[in-house]
Write an enzyme that holds these catalytic residues in place. Structure first.
Site, short mmCIF file in Angstrom:
data_model
loop_
_atom_site.label_atom_id
_atom_site.label_comp_id
_atom_site.label_asym_id
_atom_site.label_seq_id
_atom_site.Cartn_x
_atom_site.Cartn_y
_atom_site.Cartn_z
CE LYS A 111 44.96 21.41 49.62
NZ LYS A 111 44.65 21.07 50.99
CE LYS A 190 56.86 31.32 47.53
NZ LYS A 190 56.52 30.89 48.86
CE LYS A 193 53.75 29.52 56.60
NZ LYS A 193 52.58 29.78 55.83
P1 ADP Z 1 54.61 29.57 52.38
O1 ADP Z 1 55.08 29.41 50.95
O2 ADP Z 1 55.75 29.61 53.34
O3 ADP Z 1 53.52 28.59 52.79
P2 ADP Z 1 52.47 31.44 52.20
O4 ADP Z 1 52.00 30.87 50.91
O5 ADP Z 1 51.65 31.22 53.45
O6 ADP Z 1 53.99 31.00 52.48
O7 ADP Z 1 52.78 32.96 52.00
C1 ADP Z 1 52.10 34.00 52.54
C2 ADP Z 1 52.62 35.23 51.82
O8 ADP Z 1 54.01 35.43 52.19
C3 ADP Z 1 52.63 35.09 50.28
O9 ADP Z 1 51.47 35.54 49.67
C4 ADP Z 1 53.84 35.94 49.88
O10 ADP Z 1 53.43 37.28 49.67
C5 ADP Z 1 54.76 35.89 51.09
N1 ADP Z 1 55.89 34.98 50.86
C6 ADP Z 1 55.94 33.65 51.09
N2 ADP Z 1 57.16 33.14 50.81
C7 ADP Z 1 57.92 34.18 50.40
C8 ADP Z 1 59.29 34.31 49.96
N3 ADP Z 1 60.11 33.26 49.92
N4 ADP Z 1 59.72 35.54 49.60
C9 ADP Z 1 58.89 36.61 49.64
N5 ADP Z 1 57.59 36.56 50.04
C10 ADP Z 1 57.10 35.36 50.42
#
Ligand code: ADP
Ligand code: TRP
Length: 312
Positions: A111, A190, A193
């Site tokens: 951050k 990847k 969100k």
């Molecule tokens: P985002 O990147 O969408 O904000 P988060 O960081 O909230 O997702 O992810 C929560 C959990 O979901 C992560 O710790 C991971 O284990 C899983 N995750 C997120 N994106 C993926 C992806 N593209 N493929 C597989 N697992 C994922």
């Protein structure tokens, strides 16, 4: 039975990457442990200042988990903010660790590097997470790779307390599944969100179709790799070989096959999710938070005595 605890920040809608990465593995293993599933709503306050959105996200996270098959009767689903012992315990850990130690946190450093506001809550985030885990004498914490450092912080908080006041906390272990592939998003990076490249898990059929149709394909290889890498989570390699051979060159047909497979998986879960009312979520969280509080309160009584703030 070993105790398992994990938490999710209530920060937004989930996508199929989250499903294969965390929801599905959790749903497959939680009932072989004594499981706690926490909605980390106070952690979400470090970044979310929209009360209506936060409240809505709390309902959504619980519905998502129930829709993928997690049964509230088989684990304790609870709301972090409703068990006041978490923030109380976090304060004590904060008094045991140093500022330079917390400055090493990746989440905090990222951050700062991005020039974003790093509030004191974000700085102390790892100690609230340590409290979440340690108050329940947790053995294992299933998380994604990005959370590894937070488990190191939790172990360090436990060790610091035990050193200062005597053996009190168990050192927990992370459970990180290395087999789980990162699901690519519609742009091939990847799925996340924060990149706007997601296929929403509980979107309507049209929203899912629109997202799949927008997957970027390049015609240089044998098959549309970005489509295939998502598709392989739904079918065996041999089934896919047949489908991709029969539709060679027709990316539209292959995307349509993927849409159908996603719909097959999601439709029953979507139906289940739509049947879960807000009142049911309220009941689940109330019951879960009452049980969690019972355990945490006992632990906290011991902690207060050891620290010296209890007069009895
Ligand atoms: P985002 O990147 O969408 O904000 P988060 O960081 O909230 O997702 O992810 C929560 C959990 O979901 C992560 O710790 C991971 O284990 C899983 N995750 C997120 N994106 C993926 C992806 N593209 N493929 C597989 N697992 C994922
Ligand atoms: N930091 C975790 C995340 O962003 C969420 C979380 C909060 C958590 N408290 C926890 C995870 C306790 C496991 C255990 O994903």
């Amino acid at each position: 039975m070993q105790r398992l605890l994990t938490g999710l920040q209530s920060s937004g809608a989930l996508h199929i990457g989250n499903y294969f990465g965390v929801l599905k593995p959790f749903a497959e293993m939680y009932d072989t442990y004594e499981s706690y599933l926490m909605v980390a709503d106070y952690h979400a306050v470090t970044s979310l200042r929209d009360p209506a959105a936060l409240r809505q996200n709390i309902f959504n996270v619980v519905k998502d988990y129930m829709a993928v098959g997690v049964e509230p009767s088989k684990c304790i689903i609870f709301q972090q903010s409703q068990v006041h012992e978490h923030t109380e315990m976090a304060w004590i850990f904060e008094c045991l660790v140093t500022v330079p130690f917390l400055e090493l946190s990746h989440a905090y450093k990222d951050k700062v590097a991005k020039g974003l506001e790093a509030n004191a809550g974000l700085f102390n985030y790892p100690m609230l997470m340590a409290a979440d885990i340690l108050l329940y004498d947790t053995d294992v914490v299933p998380v994604g790779e990005d959370q590894r450092q937070h488990l190191e912080y939790a172990r360090e908080a436990a060790a610091k307390f035990n050193n200062a006041y005597g053996e009190t906390f168990k050192e927990p272990k992370e459970l990180i599944n290395k087999q789980i592939a990162i699901i690519p998003g519609t742009d091939g990076k990847k799925m996340s969100k924060s990149y706007g490249n997601t296929i929403p898990l509980f979107g309507s059929k049209d929203e899912i179709a629109k997202a799949v149709m927008s997957i970027v394909t390049d015609s240089s290889g044998q098959r549309p790799e970005n489509v295939y890498q998502i598709h392989k989570n739904f079918r065996s390699e041999s089934e896919l070989a047949t489908i991709y051979e029969a539709n060679k060159g027709s990316y539209k047909a292959l995307k349509e096959a993927l849409i159908a497979d996603i719909e097959n998986l999601v439709a029953p879960m979507r139906e289940k999710r739509n049947s879960i009312t807000d009142d049911e979520v309220r009941r689940v969280l109330k019951e879960g938070s009452d049980k969690a509080r019972e355990y945490a309160a006992k632990k906290m009584t011991d902690v207060r005595q050891k620290v010296g703030v209890s007069l009895i």
